[in-house]
Design a protein around this motif. Sequence first.
Motif, PDB file in Angstrom:
ATOM      1  N   LYS A  12       0.836  -1.217   0.000  1.00 39.65           N
ATOM      2  CA  LYS A  12       0.000   0.000   0.000  1.00 39.65           C
ATOM      3  C   LYS A  12       0.862   1.256   0.000  1.00 39.65           C
ATOM      4  CE  LYS A  12      -3.723  -2.226   2.570  1.00 39.65           C
ATOM      5  NZ  LYS A  12      -4.369  -2.298   3.893  1.00 39.65           N
ATOM      6  N   ASP A  13       1.916   1.233   0.815  1.00 42.35           N
ATOM      7  CA  ASP A  13       2.819   2.391   0.873  1.00 42.35           C
ATOM      8  C   ASP A  13       3.495   2.632  -0.472  1.00 42.35           C
ATOM      9  OD1 ASP A  13       2.141   2.708   3.532  1.00 42.35           O
ATOM     10  OD2 ASP A  13       3.940   1.692   4.286  1.00 42.35           O
ATOM     11  N   ALA A  14       3.910   1.548  -1.136  1.00 41.66           N
ATOM     12  CA  ALA A  14       4.561   1.679  -2.439  1.00 41.66           C
ATOM     13  C   ALA A  14       3.589   2.216  -3.481  1.00 41.66           C
ATOM     14  CB  ALA A  14       5.124   0.334  -2.881  1.00 41.66           C
ATOM     15  N   MET A  15       2.322   1.819  -3.374  1.00 34.12           N
ATOM     16  CA  MET A  15       1.310   2.354  -4.296  1.00 34.12           C
ATOM     17  C   MET A  15       1.140   3.853  -4.099  1.00 34.12           C
ATOM     18  SD  MET A  15      -1.904  -0.198  -4.479  1.00 34.12           S
ATOM     19  CE  MET A  15      -1.662  -1.923  -4.222  1.00 34.12           C
ATOM     20  N   ARG A  16       1.062   4.254  -2.830  1.00 32.12           N
ATOM     21  CA  ARG A  16       0.887   5.682  -2.526  1.00 32.12           C
ATOM     22  C   ARG A  16       2.083   6.498  -2.999  1.00 32.12           C
ATOM     23  NH1 ARG A  16      -0.512   3.694   2.887  1.00 32.12           N
ATOM     24  NH2 ARG A  16      -2.724   3.247   2.811  1.00 32.12           N
ATOM     25  N   ALA A  17       3.283   5.917  -2.856  1.00 34.50           N
ATOM     26  CA  ALA A  17       4.507   6.621  -3.224  1.00 34.50           C
ATOM     27  C   ALA A  17       4.810   6.501  -4.723  1.00 34.50           C
ATOM     28  CB  ALA A  17       5.679   6.069  -2.423  1.00 34.50           C
ATOM     29  N   LYS A  18       4.011   5.689  -5.420  1.00 29.75           N
ATOM     30  CA  LYS A  18       4.211   5.454  -6.857  1.00 29.75           C
ATOM     31  C   LYS A  18       5.618   4.911  -7.159  1.00 29.75           C
ATOM     32  CE  LYS A  18       0.796   8.835  -8.489  1.00 29.75           C
ATOM     33  NZ  LYS A  18      -0.112   8.657  -7.447  1.00 29.75           N
ATOM     34  N   ASP A  19       6.100   4.050  -6.270  1.00 28.05           N
ATOM     35  CA  ASP A  19       7.405   3.408  -6.423  1.00 28.05           C
ATOM     36  C   ASP A  19       7.188   2.087  -7.167  1.00 28.05           C
ATOM     37  OD1 ASP A  19       9.879   2.233  -6.208  1.00 28.05           O
ATOM     38  OD2 ASP A  19      10.113   2.640  -4.061  1.00 28.05           O
ATOM     39  N   LYS A  20       7.359   2.116  -8.480  1.00 24.09           N
ATOM     40  CA  LYS A  20       7.030   0.969  -9.330  1.00 24.09           C
ATOM     41  C   LYS A  20       7.885  -0.259  -9.042  1.00 24.09           C
ATOM     42  CE  LYS A  20       5.054   3.525 -13.144  1.00 24.09           C
ATOM     43  NZ  LYS A  20       5.102   3.818 -14.573  1.00 24.09           N
ATOM     44  N   LEU A  21       9.185  -0.066  -8.857  1.00 21.24           N
ATOM     45  CA  LEU A  21      10.075  -1.201  -8.606  1.00 21.24           C
ATOM     46  C   LEU A  21       9.702  -1.903  -7.300  1.00 21.24           C
ATOM     47  CD1 LEU A  21      12.762  -2.721  -9.457  1.00 21.24           C
ATOM     48  CD2 LEU A  21      13.789  -1.349  -7.671  1.00 21.24           C
ATOM     49  N   ARG A  22       9.556  -1.130  -6.246  1.00 17.85           N
ATOM     50  CA  ARG A  22       9.201  -1.685  -4.933  1.00 17.85           C
ATOM     51  C   ARG A  22       7.835  -2.373  -4.981  1.00 17.85           C
ATOM     52  NH1 ARG A  22      10.727  -1.403   0.239  1.00 17.85           N
ATOM     53  NH2 ARG A  22       9.146  -1.214   1.854  1.00 17.85           N
ATOM     54  N   LEU A  23       6.883  -1.724  -5.617  1.00 13.01           N
ATOM     55  CA  LEU A  23       5.537  -2.279  -5.724  1.00 13.01           C
ATOM     56  C   LEU A  23       5.560  -3.604  -6.493  1.00 13.01           C
ATOM     57  CD1 LEU A  23       2.481  -2.021  -5.331  1.00 13.01           C
ATOM     58  CD2 LEU A  23       2.404  -0.669  -7.429  1.00 13.01           C
ATOM     59  N   GLY A  24       6.266  -3.636  -7.595  1.00  8.43           N
ATOM     60  CA  GLY A  24       6.347  -4.858  -8.389  1.00  8.43           C
ATOM     61  C   GLY A  24       7.007  -5.999  -7.636  1.00  8.43           C
ATOM     62  N   THR A  25       8.041  -5.694  -6.904  1.00  7.35           N
ATOM     63  CA  THR A  25       8.761  -6.714  -6.142  1.00  7.35           C
ATOM     64  C   THR A  25       7.882  -7.276  -5.024  1.00  7.35           C
ATOM     65  OG1 THR A  25      10.831  -5.576  -6.617  1.00  7.35           O
ATOM     66  CG2 THR A  25      10.866  -7.190  -4.845  1.00  7.35           C
ATOM     67  N   ILE A  26       7.187  -6.391  -4.325  1.00  8.87           N
ATOM     68  CA  ILE A  26       6.319  -6.840  -3.234  1.00  8.87           C
ATOM     69  C   ILE A  26       5.144  -7.650  -3.788  1.00  8.87           C
ATOM     70  CG2 ILE A  26       4.764  -6.050  -1.413  1.00  8.87           C
ATOM     71  CD1 ILE A  26       6.759  -3.688  -1.016  1.00  8.87           C
ATOM     72  N   ARG A  27       4.600  -7.209  -4.909  1.00  5.83           N
ATOM     73  CA  ARG A  27       3.510  -7.973  -5.540  1.00  5.83           C
ATOM     74  C   ARG A  27       3.989  -9.370  -5.935  1.00  5.83           C
ATOM     75  NH1 ARG A  27       0.594  -3.441  -9.358  1.00  5.83           N
ATOM     76  NH2 ARG A  27      -0.905  -2.744  -7.787  1.00  5.83           N
ATOM     77  N   MET A  28       5.216  -9.446  -6.445  1.00  5.26           N
ATOM     78  CA  MET A  28       5.789 -10.739  -6.805  1.00  5.26           C
ATOM     79  C   MET A  28       5.888 -11.648  -5.576  1.00  5.26           C
ATOM     80  SD  MET A  28       9.080 -11.036  -9.364  1.00  5.26           S
ATOM     81  CE  MET A  28       9.573  -9.390  -8.992  1.00  5.26           C
ATOM     82  N   ALA A  29       6.345 -11.088  -4.477  1.00  7.99           N
ATOM     83  CA  ALA A  29       6.486 -11.860  -3.242  1.00  7.99           C
ATOM     84  C   ALA A  29       5.120 -12.339  -2.745  1.00  7.99           C
ATOM     85  CB  ALA A  29       7.185 -11.026  -2.173  1.00  7.99           C
ATOM     86  N   LEU A  30       4.135 -11.448  -2.757  1.00  6.91           N
ATOM     87  CA  LEU A  30       2.792 -11.827  -2.311  1.00  6.91           C
ATOM     88  C   LEU A  30       2.186 -12.879  -3.243  1.00  6.91           C
ATOM     89  CD1 LEU A  30       1.397  -8.363  -1.184  1.00  6.91           C
ATOM     90  CD2 LEU A  30       1.805 -10.353   0.268  1.00  6.91           C
ATOM     91  N   ALA A  31       2.479 -12.795  -4.529  1.00  8.91           N
ATOM     92  CA  ALA A  31       1.981 -13.798  -5.478  1.00  8.91           C
ATOM     93  C   ALA A  31       2.594 -15.162  -5.190  1.00  8.91           C
ATOM     94  CB  ALA A  31       2.290 -13.364  -6.903  1.00  8.91           C
ATOM     95  N   GLU A  32       3.884 -15.184  -4.850  1.00 15.70           N
ATOM     96  CA  GLU A  32       4.549 -16.451  -4.500  1.00 15.70           C
ATOM     97  C   GLU A  32       3.915 -17.056  -3.250  1.00 15.70           C
ATOM     98  OE1 GLU A  32       7.176 -18.305  -5.776  1.00 15.70           O
ATOM     99  OE2 GLU A  32       7.176 -17.051  -7.571  1.00 15.70           O
ATOM    100  N   VAL A  33       3.623 -16.205  -2.262  1.00  9.11           N
ATOM    101  CA  VAL A  33       2.997 -16.669  -1.019  1.00  9.11           C
ATOM    102  C   VAL A  33       1.615 -17.243  -1.334  1.00  9.11           C
ATOM    103  CG1 VAL A  33       2.044 -15.922   1.190  1.00  9.11           C
ATOM    104  CG2 VAL A  33       4.304 -15.130   0.477  1.00  9.11           C
ATOM    105  N   LYS A  34       0.849 -16.531  -2.130  1.00 12.92           N
ATOM    106  CA  LYS A  34      -0.495 -16.980  -2.500  1.00 12.92           C
ATOM    107  C   LYS A  34      -0.427 -18.293  -3.274  1.00 12.92           C
ATOM    108  CE  LYS A  34      -4.903 -16.185  -2.553  1.00 12.92           C
ATOM    109  NZ  LYS A  34      -5.649 -16.275  -1.312  1.00 12.92           N
ATOM    110  N   GLN A  35       0.551 -18.418  -4.181  1.00 14.04           N
ATOM    111  CA  GLN A  35       0.711 -19.651  -4.953  1.00 14.04           C
ATOM    112  C   GLN A  35       0.993 -20.833  -4.032  1.00 14.04           C
ATOM    113  OE1 GLN A  35       0.293 -19.945  -8.387  1.00 14.04           O
ATOM    114  NE2 GLN A  35       0.323 -22.115  -7.887  1.00 14.04           N
ATOM    115  N   LYS A  36       1.843 -20.619  -3.043  1.00 14.70           N
ATOM    116  CA  LYS A  36       2.167 -21.676  -2.070  1.00 14.70           C
ATOM    117  C   LYS A  36       0.905 -22.072  -1.301  1.00 14.70           C
ATOM    118  CE  LYS A  36       4.869 -23.855   1.008  1.00 14.70           C
ATOM    119  NZ  LYS A  36       5.528 -25.089   0.769  1.00 14.70           N
ATOM    120  N   GLU A  37       0.098 -21.079  -0.937  1.00 10.98           N
ATOM    121  CA  GLU A  37      -1.138 -21.319  -0.208  1.00 10.98           C
ATOM    122  C   GLU A  37      -2.104 -22.147  -1.058  1.00 10.98           C
ATOM    123  OE1 GLU A  37      -3.657 -17.853   1.011  1.00 10.98           O
ATOM    124  OE2 GLU A  37      -2.592 -18.187   2.898  1.00 10.98           O
TER     125      GLU A  37
END
Length: 147
Positions: A12-37
Motif C-alpha cells: 500500500k505504501d509503495a502504491m501511494r509513493a508510486k514506487d514501481k520497482l518496490r511495488l512490483g517486487t512486493i507484488r511478486m512476493a505476495l503472489a509467491e505466497v499466494k501460490q504456495k497457499e
Amino acid sequence: MSLIERLKEAQKDAMRAKDKLRLGTIRMALAEVKQKEVDSREPVTESDTIAILTKMVKQRKDAHSQFEAAGRQDLAEQEAAEMVVLTEFLPQALTDAELEALIAKAMQETGAAAMQDMGKVMAWLKPQVQGRTDMGQLSGKIKAKLG
C-alpha cells in the motif's frame, strides 16, 4: 504484525509513493505466497513465508551474477534493487559469532561427533536459522567442525 501483513502494508505504501520497482517486487512476493497457499491448500505460516522470501533472494543473487557475467548491467541493477527490497522483510542476519555459538550448541544437544551426524545438526539448526543465514555457508561451517 505478521510478515504477510507487513508485505501488504508495504504494498500500500509503495502504491501511494508510486514506487514501481518496490511495488512490483512486493507484488511478486505476495503472489509467491499466494501460490504456495493454493498449492498446499492450507494457510501459509510465518516460516513458509520466510522460506519463500529467502528463495526469491537467492534467485535474484543468481540472476544478478549471470547478468553481470553477460554484460547486462541494466538487468543486473534491477535484480540488485529487488534483492534489497526483499531482504527488508527477512529477519536480521546472524553474525558469525552467533552462528558459531548456535553450531556449538547444536553439536552438544545432538551429540554430533563425526560427519555422519551432520544431518542431525542441520535438522536441529534449520528452524532457528532459516532466513537468517545462507544454508550453504552453514553446512560448510558444520563440515569444518565435524571434519
